[in-house]
Enzyme design. Structure first.
Site, PDB file in Angstrom:
ATOM      1  N   ASP A 122      21.635 -44.745 -65.335  1.00  0.00           N
ATOM      2  CA  ASP A 122      22.092 -44.142 -66.589  1.00  0.00           C
ATOM      3  C   ASP A 122      23.468 -44.629 -67.038  1.00  0.00           C
ATOM      4  O   ASP A 122      24.065 -44.042 -67.942  1.00  0.00           O
ATOM      5  CB  ASP A 122      22.103 -42.612 -66.459  1.00  0.00           C
ATOM      6  N   ASP A 180      13.170 -44.089 -70.675  1.00  0.00           N
ATOM      7  CA  ASP A 180      14.564 -43.819 -71.048  1.00  0.00           C
ATOM      8  C   ASP A 180      15.482 -45.006 -70.727  1.00  0.00           C
ATOM      9  O   ASP A 180      16.517 -45.202 -71.360  1.00  0.00           O
ATOM     10  CB  ASP A 180      15.119 -42.597 -70.297  1.00  0.00           C
TER      11      ASP A 180
HETATM   12  N1  GLY Z   1      17.034 -39.438 -69.665  1.00  0.00           N
HETATM   13  C1  GLY Z   1      16.587 -38.145 -69.353  1.00  0.00           C
HETATM   14  C2  GLY Z   1      16.106 -37.370 -70.524  1.00  0.00           C
HETATM   15  O1  GLY Z   1      15.895 -37.873 -71.609  1.00  0.00           O
HETATM   16  O2  GLY Z   1      15.933 -36.183 -70.349  1.00  0.00           O
END
Ligand code: GLY
Length: 402
Positions: A122, A180
């Protein structure tokens, strides 16, 4: 000569520096909505000052529990830590309130530690939404170094056999990649531009190509989680973590894909990414379960539609993405994307979603869904809903530029 106050001139210059310097003749923002969002941005200033008052020295806001009236926070390692400073910076750019800048700087000092974190994919969210914006507004060698180190940390998670960056750490025989992850690639493109080292660019392109090949269904909706064999690169499983079911279309996942492939086209100018982004847009915009006000239910296949919770965060991400995609599409599609984004902004600006000043723990928007299957963060404010809402507002205003 048209007289414009100095702050308006500075604002126009800042918008021009931020990438999209002009409007498009056939995409005209609605004057009434422009007024409304201008007011939103002013109100958001006060909201974020309220939020700031509640934070301890190393706390980042996560969400707010209306019942217990408690702000929930995280440390800098949580995937959302970059959104709060990022939103402060977007607001500062538009409001010129030095208090917001100083609060953003305070948080950046805490967040800087994450540049060496190799246990998360992330880093794009965490570091590019924060330091990336800080560096865009006022470039500094120390921001650049932090961003380069972050890109290096992210690149350690790339497996050439799979052709992807690992999302979640898990047992050695699994290699989990979530849709994501497309959002973390922008940081890598920036790193190649900054350093001249093409390895970041190649990782981003390879990751996107593998995702395009495996993550999508024939209707261009996407799975949430793919599990690859880390030795052979073979797909072992296609499933969900945050969606309703393995075969459903989790709304935020569709939004991440839309935004991610739009960025891929911006950064590479490879038409196949534009086509992918448009296919995803088509899935979303023509979906019979997309409500008229264009804020999706948390999952396009939630069994309890129309009473299922909506997800404002997915709506905000879609609006921000569509307001970029419409610049690359043919006129007919562009108008469709622009109008949809406009409807989303109108809905999110209404009292149905935008919290009254002094409420909602200081967050701008209500009604997002974090992780419904885990019964976590359902129908709550979330930092990323605010971040992409404010980014979408900024992008919308750019269409008013001559
Ligand atoms: N990246 C995690 C979410 O969108 O909840």
């Amino acid at each position: 000569m048209i007289y414009r106050p100095l702050w308006v001139l500075i604002f126009i210059m800042a918008l021009k520096l931020s990438g999209f310097s002009q409007g498009v003749a056939y995409l005209k923002p609605n004057p009434q909505l422009l007024n409304t969002i201008e007011k939103n941005i002013k109100d958001a200033d006060g909201q974020y000052k309220n939020l700031a008052k509640q934070l301890g020295p190393t706390q980042f806001p996560k969400t707010y529990d209306k019942v217990s009236r408690k702000l929930e926070t995280s440390n800098s390692g949580w995937w959302c830590s970059g959104f709060y400073p990022g939103t402060l910076l977007f607001l500062y750019e538009q409001n010129h309130d030095p208090q917001l800048l100083s609060e953003a700087n305070r948080m950046l000092t805490v967040l800087g530690n994450e540049q060496y974190n190799t246990h998360t994919h992330d880093l794009g969210f965490m570091m590019y939404c924060s330091f990336g914006n800080a560096n865009r507004i006022e470039p500094k060698p120390e921001y650049k170094q932090i961003l380069i180190n972050s890109a290096k940390s992210l690149a350690t998670r790339f497996n050439p056999k799979v052709g992807c960056i690992r999302s979640w750490d898990s047992k050695p025989s699994d290699f989990l990649v979530i849709i994501d992850n497309m959002m973390n690639l922008e940081l890598l493109f920036w790193a190649t531009k900054e350093t001249g080292d093409s390895s970041f660019y190649k990782i981003a392109v390879t990751h996107a190509n593998t995702t395009m090949k495996n993550h999508f269904r024939p209707d261009y909706s996407s799975y949430h989680v793919l599990n690859y064999n880390p030795e052979t690169g073979a797909v072992q499983q296609k499933k969900t973590a945050q969606g309703y079911s393995d075969e459903s279309a989790w709304a935020r996942g569709q939004a991440w894909g839309l935004y991610g492939f739009t960025v891929m086209y911006r950064e590479t100018k490879d038409k196949k990414y534009l086509e992918q982004a448009q296919h995803i847009a088509h899935f979303i915009l023509t979906n019979p379960n997309l409500p008229k006000d264009k804020i999706p239910y948390w999952d396009f296949n939630a069994p309890d539609i129309p009473t299922a919770p909506r997800d404002a965060s997915a709506g905000a991400i879609m609006a921000a993405a569509l307001l970029e995609l419409c610049r690359y599409a043919d006129k007919k599609d562009a108008i469709d994307y622009f109008n949809t984004a406009q409807t989303i902004l109108k809905t999110l600006s209404s009292s149905d979603y935008r919290a009254a000043t002094g409420t909602n723990g200081g967050f701008i928007l209500e009604h997002s869904v974090g992780n419904k299957p885990q019964k976590s963060e359902v129908d709550v404010p979330l930092t990323y809903a605010d971040y992409y809402f404010v980014e979408a507002i900024k992008r919308y205003k750019q269409f008013a530029l001559k």
